[in-house]
Design a protein around this motif. Sequence first.
Motif, PDB file in Angstrom:
ATOM      1  N   LYS A   1      -7.110   3.112  -4.265  1.00  0.00           N
ATOM      2  CA  LYS A   1      -8.399   4.075  -4.597  1.00  0.00           C
ATOM      3  C   LYS A   1      -8.861   4.048  -5.876  1.00  0.00           C
ATOM      4  O   LYS A   1      -9.908   3.972  -6.284  1.00  0.00           O
ATOM      5  CB  LYS A   1      -8.071   5.593  -4.072  1.00  0.00           C
TER       6      LYS A   1
ATOM      7  N   ASP B   1       2.259  12.869  -2.596  1.00  0.00           N
ATOM      8  CA  ASP B   1       1.326  11.760  -2.441  1.00  0.00           C
ATOM      9  C   ASP B   1       0.122  11.937  -3.284  1.00  0.00           C
ATOM     10  O   ASP B   1      -0.766  12.807  -3.062  1.00  0.00           O
ATOM     11  CB  ASP B   1       0.883  11.527  -0.918  1.00  0.00           C
TER      12      ASP B   1
ATOM     13  N   GLY C   1       0.891  -1.195   0.075  1.00  0.00           N
ATOM     14  CA  GLY C   1       0.031   0.039   0.003  1.00  0.00           C
ATOM     15  C   GLY C   1       0.870   1.319  -0.061  1.00  0.00           C
ATOM     16  O   GLY C   1       2.062   1.128   0.316  1.00  0.00           O
ATOM     17  N   ALA C   2       0.244   2.276  -0.517  1.00  0.00           N
ATOM     18  CA  ALA C   2       0.948   3.703  -0.319  1.00  0.00           C
ATOM     19  C   ALA C   2       1.451   4.270   0.882  1.00  0.00           C
ATOM     20  O   ALA C   2       2.101   4.783   1.297  1.00  0.00           O
ATOM     21  CB  ALA C   2       0.155   4.748  -1.039  1.00  0.00           C
ATOM     22  N   LYS C   3       0.468   3.685   2.151  1.00  0.00           N
ATOM     23  CA  LYS C   3       0.883   3.752   3.296  1.00  0.00           C
ATOM     24  C   LYS C   3       2.408   3.224   3.911  1.00  0.00           C
ATOM     25  O   LYS C   3       3.044   4.217   4.363  1.00  0.00           O
ATOM     26  CB  LYS C   3      -0.125   3.086   4.174  1.00  0.00           C
TER      27      LYS C   3
ATOM     28  N   ASN D   1      -6.636  14.363   1.156  1.00  0.00           N
ATOM     29  CA  ASN D   1      -7.439  13.649   2.337  1.00  0.00           C
ATOM     30  C   ASN D   1      -6.969  14.540   3.451  1.00  0.00           C
ATOM     31  O   ASN D   1      -5.816  14.439   3.659  1.00  0.00           O
ATOM     32  CB  ASN D   1      -7.087  12.261   2.456  1.00  0.00           C
TER      33      ASN D   1
ATOM     34  N   TYR E   1       0.450  10.997   8.399  1.00  0.00           N
ATOM     35  CA  TYR E   1       1.790  11.541   8.048  1.00  0.00           C
ATOM     36  C   TYR E   1       2.592  11.724   9.299  1.00  0.00           C
ATOM     37  O   TYR E   1       3.759  11.461   9.459  1.00  0.00           O
ATOM     38  CB  TYR E   1       1.688  12.741   7.493  1.00  0.00           C
TER      39      TYR E   1
ATOM     40  N   ILE F   1      -2.201   9.575  -4.349  1.00  0.00           N
ATOM     41  CA  ILE F   1      -3.103   8.467  -4.241  1.00  0.00           C
ATOM     42  C   ILE F   1      -4.461   8.610  -5.043  1.00  0.00           C
ATOM     43  O   ILE F   1      -5.138   7.652  -5.427  1.00  0.00           O
ATOM     44  CB  ILE F   1      -3.068   8.043  -3.059  1.00  0.00           C
ATOM     45  N   TYR F   2      -4.854   9.847  -4.884  1.00  0.00           N
ATOM     46  CA  TYR F   2      -6.278  10.517  -5.273  1.00  0.00           C
ATOM     47  C   TYR F   2      -6.179  10.855  -6.877  1.00  0.00           C
ATOM     48  O   TYR F   2      -7.074  11.520  -7.331  1.00  0.00           O
ATOM     49  CB  TYR F   2      -6.918  11.132  -4.425  1.00  0.00           C
TER      50      TYR F   2
ATOM     51  N   ASN G   1      -0.206  16.808  -0.989  1.00  0.00           N
ATOM     52  CA  ASN G   1      -1.228  15.659  -1.171  1.00  0.00           C
ATOM     53  C   ASN G   1      -2.496  16.374  -1.864  1.00  0.00           C
ATOM     54  O   ASN G   1      -3.163  17.199  -1.292  1.00  0.00           O
ATOM     55  CB  ASN G   1      -1.619  15.038   0.164  1.00  0.00           C
TER      56      ASN G   1
ATOM     57  N   TRP H   1      -3.642  14.524   5.969  1.00  0.00           N
ATOM     58  CA  TRP H   1      -3.955  12.961   6.158  1.00  0.00           C
ATOM     59  C   TRP H   1      -3.260  12.571   7.508  1.00  0.00           C
ATOM     60  O   TRP H   1      -2.056  12.657   7.759  1.00  0.00           O
ATOM     61  CB  TRP H   1      -3.425  11.964   5.203  1.00  0.00           C
TER      62      TRP H   1
ATOM     63  N   ARG I   1      -3.582  -4.156  -0.831  1.00  0.00           N
ATOM     64  CA  ARG I   1      -2.426  -3.669  -0.143  1.00  0.00           C
ATOM     65  C   ARG I   1      -1.324  -3.432  -1.263  1.00  0.00           C
ATOM     66  O   ARG I   1      -0.222  -3.987  -1.051  1.00  0.00           O
ATOM     67  CB  ARG I   1      -1.778  -4.496   0.845  1.00  0.00           C
TER      68      ARG I   1
ATOM     69  N   TYR J   1     -13.876  13.050   0.000  1.00  0.00           N
ATOM     70  CA  TYR J   1     -14.188  13.411   1.178  1.00  0.00           C
ATOM     71  C   TYR J   1     -14.631  14.981   1.139  1.00  0.00           C
ATOM     72  O   TYR J   1     -14.268  15.593   0.484  1.00  0.00           O
ATOM     73  CB  TYR J   1     -12.747  13.431   2.208  1.00  0.00           C
TER      74      TYR J   1
END
Length: 407
Positions: free
Chosen positions: A241, A203, A98-100, A174, A127, A205-206, A170, A124, A249, A330
């Motif tokens: 996403k 980041d 995952g990006a996490k 988020n 972080y 991711i979206y 980001n 987010w 993951r 969101y």
Amino acid sequence: MRISTRVGSLRGSATLAVTARAKALRAEGRDVIGFGAGEPDFDTPEEVKQAAWEALQSGATKYAPTPGSPELRAAVAARMREHNGIDCEAADVVVTVGAKHAAFEAMQCLVDPGDEVVIITPAWLSYRPMVELAGGSVVECAAGIEQGFKATPEGLKACLTERTAAVILNSPSNPTGVTYSPDELAALAEVVADHPDAVLVSDEIYEDLIYPEVDPAAAPFSPGSMPELADRTVTLNGLSKSMAMTGWRIGWAVAPGGDGVLAKGMTRLQSQMTSGIPTFLMPAAVKALEDQPVRSGAMREVFAERARLVAELLSGIDRFRVVPPSGAFYAFPDISGCFGRTSPGGRAIDSAGTFAEALLEEKEVAVVPGDDFGEIARSHIRISFACSDDQIRDGVARIRDWVDSLE
Ligand code: PMP
Ligand code: GLU
């Protein structure tokens, strides 16, 4: 048993905690609307599942290379070159859980004790712990609702010091759902470019969930494509996403600069931590990358409509202030107009935490309190609209009725 001070004082992820709580209440038979999880309600495309299944059957059950299979790293690099304009090779890619995981590893590799990492808040909530677990401290560049949750270059510049190791951007964001225009993002990135020692962590991711229908200026842009930052940017992304693959993951970092020093560092770290992601997921991830433009495009259309709907419905709640989300899934209303009041169930509402708790107990709507998203986020709640139109309508109506009944 004694545990380390570091972990003893660590807060667990509030987003995951709210999601788990909503699921548990549902399992008890309660009619909970879940606005907690940042997780698409779509299923993973069938052909991606099929690719994993075929890989399993063909015996892909042994350890894989730590930074990802050569095919997957090449597919990620091709996407980042063609789609994001980032000049990179397969060797610059590290595939992560995952990006996490990618963000966590990046912080471990970039931050020494005493270093600072600048984040634009609301941000987010993972972080901060990632930076602190690496021994660094967070500098919050606050961008509140009155500035549309967008940092200015001047505001960002004021947060940089000689101890700044990294700046995290980001967009779409988020938890705010706000998307910078390419010019705005480039202007922020220039600030980092002017600060010779800082690394930009972008980041993205979206990036596939951007809604020009809401804000015509909102568009994808990767600061790693800027020549002046090509050597100093780490771009984070993944399939969670954009391809509805949260439970798989699969994420990655791409860091072409400095002769691949960061990708190599992340790989060493990962070799001592998780090793590579599951072997049979690699061909499925390649398939997902091939199908991404079409699949995520279709999901984007649905989310764009939901973004419009949620903004319209939330603007009907008098005690809320809202910025219409132009990306991600969101909305992040300011609920301070409810503070100092009492709920129908007799609960005092004096913080986002008490608001979220009372709303869940009394109206069975799960939202994430803003507190962990930064100092400036404390008077907000996060509403994830990764659910059906009916759930959005029902959930926001429950919130509105309840907020109207606060005394
Ligand atoms: N970055 C942001 C901004 C996020 O919201 C998330 C949430 N999942 C992630 C990274 C990590 O995503 P994942 O680990 O599922 O790839
Ligand atoms: N990123 C998603 C969220 O914010 C998933 C949970 C998490 O990893 O934080 O809800």
